[in-house]
Design a protein around this motif. Structure first.
Motif, PDB file in Angstrom:
ATOM      1  N   TYR A   1      84.892  56.407 -26.618  1.00 55.93           N
ATOM      2  CA  TYR A   1      85.221  56.577 -28.030  1.00 55.93           C
ATOM      3  C   TYR A   1      86.681  56.977 -28.239  1.00 55.93           C
ATOM      4  O   TYR A   1      87.280  56.626 -29.274  1.00 55.93           O
ATOM      5  CB  TYR A   1      84.278  57.589 -28.673  1.00 55.93           C
ATOM      6  CG  TYR A   1      82.933  56.979 -28.982  1.00 55.93           C
ATOM      7  CD1 TYR A   1      82.770  56.113 -30.058  1.00 55.93           C
ATOM      8  CD2 TYR A   1      81.832  57.235 -28.177  1.00 55.93           C
ATOM      9  CE1 TYR A   1      81.548  55.528 -30.327  1.00 55.93           C
ATOM     10  CE2 TYR A   1      80.604  56.658 -28.440  1.00 55.93           C
ATOM     11  CZ  TYR A   1      80.466  55.801 -29.515  1.00 55.93           C
ATOM     12  OH  TYR A   1      79.257  55.210 -29.776  1.00 55.93           O
ATOM     13  N   GLY A   2      87.262  57.676 -27.280  1.00 57.36           N
ATOM     14  CA  GLY A   2      88.671  58.023 -27.407  1.00 57.36           C
ATOM     15  C   GLY A   2      89.569  56.803 -27.347  1.00 57.36           C
ATOM     16  O   GLY A   2      90.543  56.686 -28.098  1.00 57.36           O
ATOM     17  N   HIS A   3      89.237  55.871 -26.466  1.00 57.33           N
ATOM     18  CA  HIS A   3      90.001  54.627 -26.386  1.00 57.33           C
ATOM     19  C   HIS A   3      89.873  53.838 -27.678  1.00 57.33           C
ATOM     20  O   HIS A   3      90.869  53.309 -28.204  1.00 57.33           O
ATOM     21  CB  HIS A   3      89.517  53.792 -25.202  1.00 57.33           C
ATOM     22  CG  HIS A   3      90.296  52.523 -25.005  1.00 57.33           C
ATOM     23  ND1 HIS A   3      89.997  51.360 -25.684  1.00 57.33           N
ATOM     24  CD2 HIS A   3      91.375  52.248 -24.236  1.00 57.33           C
ATOM     25  CE1 HIS A   3      90.853  50.420 -25.327  1.00 57.33           C
ATOM     26  NE2 HIS A   3      91.695  50.918 -24.457  1.00 57.33           N
ATOM     27  N   ARG A   4      88.674  53.757 -28.202  1.00 60.17           N
ATOM     28  CA  ARG A   4      88.460  53.024 -29.452  1.00 60.17           C
ATOM     29  C   ARG A   4      89.189  53.687 -30.622  1.00 60.17           C
ATOM     30  O   ARG A   4      89.753  53.009 -31.487  1.00 60.17           O
ATOM     31  CB  ARG A   4      86.960  52.918 -29.759  1.00 60.17           C
ATOM     32  CG  ARG A   4      86.226  51.970 -28.832  1.00 60.17           C
ATOM     33  CD  ARG A   4      84.738  51.977 -29.108  1.00 60.17           C
ATOM     34  NE  ARG A   4      84.425  51.435 -30.422  1.00 60.17           N
ATOM     35  CZ  ARG A   4      83.234  51.551 -31.007  1.00 60.17           C
ATOM     36  NH1 ARG A   4      82.263  52.228 -30.406  1.00 60.17           N
ATOM     37  NH2 ARG A   4      83.017  51.016 -32.191  1.00 60.17           N
ATOM     38  N   LEU A   5      89.176  55.010 -30.661  1.00 56.81           N
ATOM     39  CA  LEU A   5      89.861  55.729 -31.735  1.00 56.81           C
ATOM     40  C   LEU A   5      91.343  55.369 -31.751  1.00 56.81           C
ATOM     41  O   LEU A   5      91.919  55.063 -32.811  1.00 56.81           O
ATOM     42  CB  LEU A   5      89.680  57.236 -31.552  1.00 56.81           C
ATOM     43  CG  LEU A   5      90.437  58.147 -32.520  1.00 56.81           C
ATOM     44  CD1 LEU A   5      90.017  57.895 -33.965  1.00 56.81           C
ATOM     45  CD2 LEU A   5      90.216  59.616 -32.155  1.00 56.81           C
ATOM     46  N   GLU A   6      91.973  55.383 -30.594  1.00 61.49           N
ATOM     47  CA  GLU A   6      93.395  55.050 -30.526  1.00 61.49           C
ATOM     48  C   GLU A   6      93.634  53.581 -30.838  1.00 61.49           C
ATOM     49  O   GLU A   6      94.614  53.220 -31.507  1.00 61.49           O
ATOM     50  CB  GLU A   6      93.944  55.389 -29.132  1.00 61.49           C
ATOM     51  CG  GLU A   6      95.440  55.175 -28.982  1.00 61.49           C
ATOM     52  CD  GLU A   6      96.267  55.954 -29.995  1.00 61.49           C
ATOM     53  OE1 GLU A   6      97.361  55.469 -30.372  1.00 61.49           O
ATOM     54  OE2 GLU A   6      95.813  57.041 -30.424  1.00 61.49           O
ATOM     55  N   LEU A   7      92.737  52.700 -30.381  1.00 58.54           N
ATOM     56  CA  LEU A   7      92.851  51.270 -30.684  1.00 58.54           C
ATOM     57  C   LEU A   7      92.811  51.028 -32.183  1.00 58.54           C
ATOM     58  O   LEU A   7      93.639  50.293 -32.740  1.00 58.54           O
ATOM     59  CB  LEU A   7      91.717  50.504 -29.994  1.00 58.54           C
ATOM     60  CG  LEU A   7      91.581  49.017 -30.344  1.00 58.54           C
ATOM     61  CD1 LEU A   7      92.794  48.232 -29.883  1.00 58.54           C
ATOM     62  CD2 LEU A   7      90.302  48.441 -29.733  1.00 58.54           C
ATOM     63  N   TYR A   8      91.866  51.643 -32.872  1.00 61.93           N
ATOM     64  CA  TYR A   8      91.733  51.437 -34.313  1.00 61.93           C
ATOM     65  C   TYR A   8      92.912  52.033 -35.078  1.00 61.93           C
ATOM     66  O   TYR A   8      93.316  51.505 -36.117  1.00 61.93           O
ATOM     67  CB  TYR A   8      90.418  52.039 -34.809  1.00 61.93           C
ATOM     68  CG  TYR A   8      89.179  51.377 -34.249  1.00 61.93           C
ATOM     69  CD1 TYR A   8      89.208  50.078 -33.767  1.00 61.93           C
ATOM     70  CD2 TYR A   8      87.963  52.064 -34.192  1.00 61.93           C
ATOM     71  CE1 TYR A   8      88.072  49.479 -33.251  1.00 61.93           C
ATOM     72  CE2 TYR A   8      86.822  51.466 -33.674  1.00 61.93           C
ATOM     73  CZ  TYR A   8      86.881  50.177 -33.203  1.00 61.93           C
ATOM     74  OH  TYR A   8      85.749  49.580 -32.695  1.00 61.93           O
ATOM     75  N   ARG A   9      93.459  53.132 -34.574  1.00 63.59           N
ATOM     76  CA  ARG A   9      94.631  53.718 -35.220  1.00 63.59           C
ATOM     77  C   ARG A   9      95.835  52.774 -35.140  1.00 63.59           C
ATOM     78  O   ARG A   9      96.660  52.732 -36.045  1.00 63.59           O
ATOM     79  CB  ARG A   9      94.982  55.049 -34.550  1.00 63.59           C
ATOM     80  CG  ARG A   9      94.085  56.202 -34.949  1.00 63.59           C
ATOM     81  CD  ARG A   9      94.387  57.411 -34.087  1.00 63.59           C
ATOM     82  NE  ARG A   9      93.724  58.616 -34.560  1.00 63.59           N
ATOM     83  CZ  ARG A   9      93.642  59.749 -33.864  1.00 63.59           C
ATOM     84  NH1 ARG A   9      94.199  59.818 -32.654  1.00 63.59           N
ATOM     85  NH2 ARG A   9      93.028  60.801 -34.359  1.00 63.59           N
ATOM     86  N   ARG A  10      95.961  52.050 -34.029  1.00 64.43           N
ATOM     87  CA  ARG A  10      97.118  51.166 -33.826  1.00 64.43           C
ATOM     88  C   ARG A  10      96.972  49.816 -34.527  1.00 64.43           C
ATOM     89  O   ARG A  10      97.962  49.112 -34.712  1.00 64.43           O
ATOM     90  CB  ARG A  10      97.319  50.884 -32.328  1.00 64.43           C
ATOM     91  CG  ARG A  10      97.682  52.079 -31.485  1.00 64.43           C
ATOM     92  CD  ARG A  10      98.230  51.610 -30.133  1.00 64.43           C
ATOM     93  NE  ARG A  10      97.406  50.568 -29.521  1.00 64.43           N
ATOM     94  CZ  ARG A  10      96.460  50.788 -28.613  1.00 64.43           C
ATOM     95  NH1 ARG A  10      96.217  52.024 -28.214  1.00 64.43           N
ATOM     96  NH2 ARG A  10      95.780  49.797 -28.084  1.00 64.43           N
ATOM     97  N   THR A  11      95.756  49.454 -34.882  1.00 65.07           N
ATOM     98  CA  THR A  11      95.495  48.099 -35.370  1.00 65.07           C
ATOM     99  C   THR A  11      95.887  47.931 -36.830  1.00 65.07           C
ATOM    100  O   THR A  11      95.484  48.736 -37.686  1.00 65.07           O
ATOM    101  CB  THR A  11      94.006  47.751 -35.185  1.00 65.07           C
ATOM    102  OG1 THR A  11      93.684  47.818 -33.793  1.00 65.07           O
ATOM    103  CG2 THR A  11      93.706  46.357 -35.694  1.00 65.07           C
TER     104      THR A  11
END
Length: 257
Positions: free
Chosen positions: A56-66
């Motif tokens: 979930y931490g990886h996804r959180l950062e991915l969504y923030r950058r998108t």
């Protein structure tokens, strides 16, 4: 508007369609033999929190950058012309990032940008704005310290409805869903015609499709945009086979013509 995982694909987000699609996005999990459904299980926050927060931490950062794709701008433009609300199973916050007001979006599965306490200490869900999770890209495990509850210090987790999740705190999503339902009822009572645009909602988890079909049942005005499953089986609406960004852009051009 109703949106499923396919809405985010043109922004570069994975839709986790089947284990192969998930493993292409996250190769380390292929080596572990773990599928999306197995990782998106709240039991890991108790049994293996580094594994849980790695995912979930990886996804959180991915969504923030998108950055939201061009189709979101089309929908935002329509929302400025006509009263609009959004119903989505996506937890990525892309509609809000594209300019939609939080109160106009109903996130039926919650949001990764909001946290809850795993100890149920009574603190309401809170924003994850200040949370940064360091994830080892080789193992996809989070490195301590892990996010914690500001009130009691217990482990925090995303405020997302996961698979088999009896611990999800719906305090934020339920008011959104009630407001969405009330809005639809008010339109129906006032005999205001409603057009439903459904984008990227598949049949594997049919929550969004059912909402779109229910909302459009009286008018029959359903536009289903789906690259793989565009059929409108009940015959009340039209299906368009295509990706979200290109199809919405083309529709917008037709409306302006």
């Amino acid at each position: 508007m109703c949106a499923g995982a396919g809405m985010g694909v043109d922004s570069g987000l994975p839709d986790f369609r089947g284990p192969e699609g998930f493993w292409r996005a996250y190769p380390p999990y292929r080596a572990l033999g773990l599928r999306f459904e197995e990782l998106a299980d709240p039991v890991h926050f108790a049994d293996d929190p580094e594994l849980a927060w790695g995912f979930y931490g990886h996804r959180l950062e991915l969504y923030r950058r998108t950055e939201p794709h061009a189709g979101f701008a089309v929908l935002s433009g329509w929302a400025k012309r006509w009263p609009t609300r959004v119903f989505t199973s996506n937890v990525d916050g892309q509609f809000q990032r594209a300019g939609f007001a939080d109160e106009s979006v109903a996130e039926c599965h919650g949001s990764i940008h909001v946290l809850q306490c795993t100890a149920h200490c009574g603190r309401p869900p809170w924003p994850a704005d200040d949370v940064a999770v360091v994830v080892d890209p080789e193992t996809m495990r989070a490195r301590p310290p892990l996010p914690s509850c500001p009130s009691c210090g217990s482990l925090a987790r995303p405020n997302i409805l996961m698979f088999g999740d009896a611990d999800w705190v719906p305090d934020r999503s339920l008011p959104q869903l009630r407001a969405h339902t009330s809005w639809r009822r008010e339109l129906r009572a006032a005999d205001v015609p409603l057009t439903v645009v459904e984008i990227g909602a598949g049949t594997a988890v049919p929550t969004v499709r059912r909402e779109a079909e229910l909302a459009s049942a009286a008018s029959g005005a359903l536009v289903r945009i789906n690259l793989r499953e565009p059929e409108v089986r009940h015959g009340r609406g039209v299906g368009l086979a295509g990706p979200a960004a290109a199809t919405l852009t083309e529709l917008a051009a037709h409306l302006m013509a």
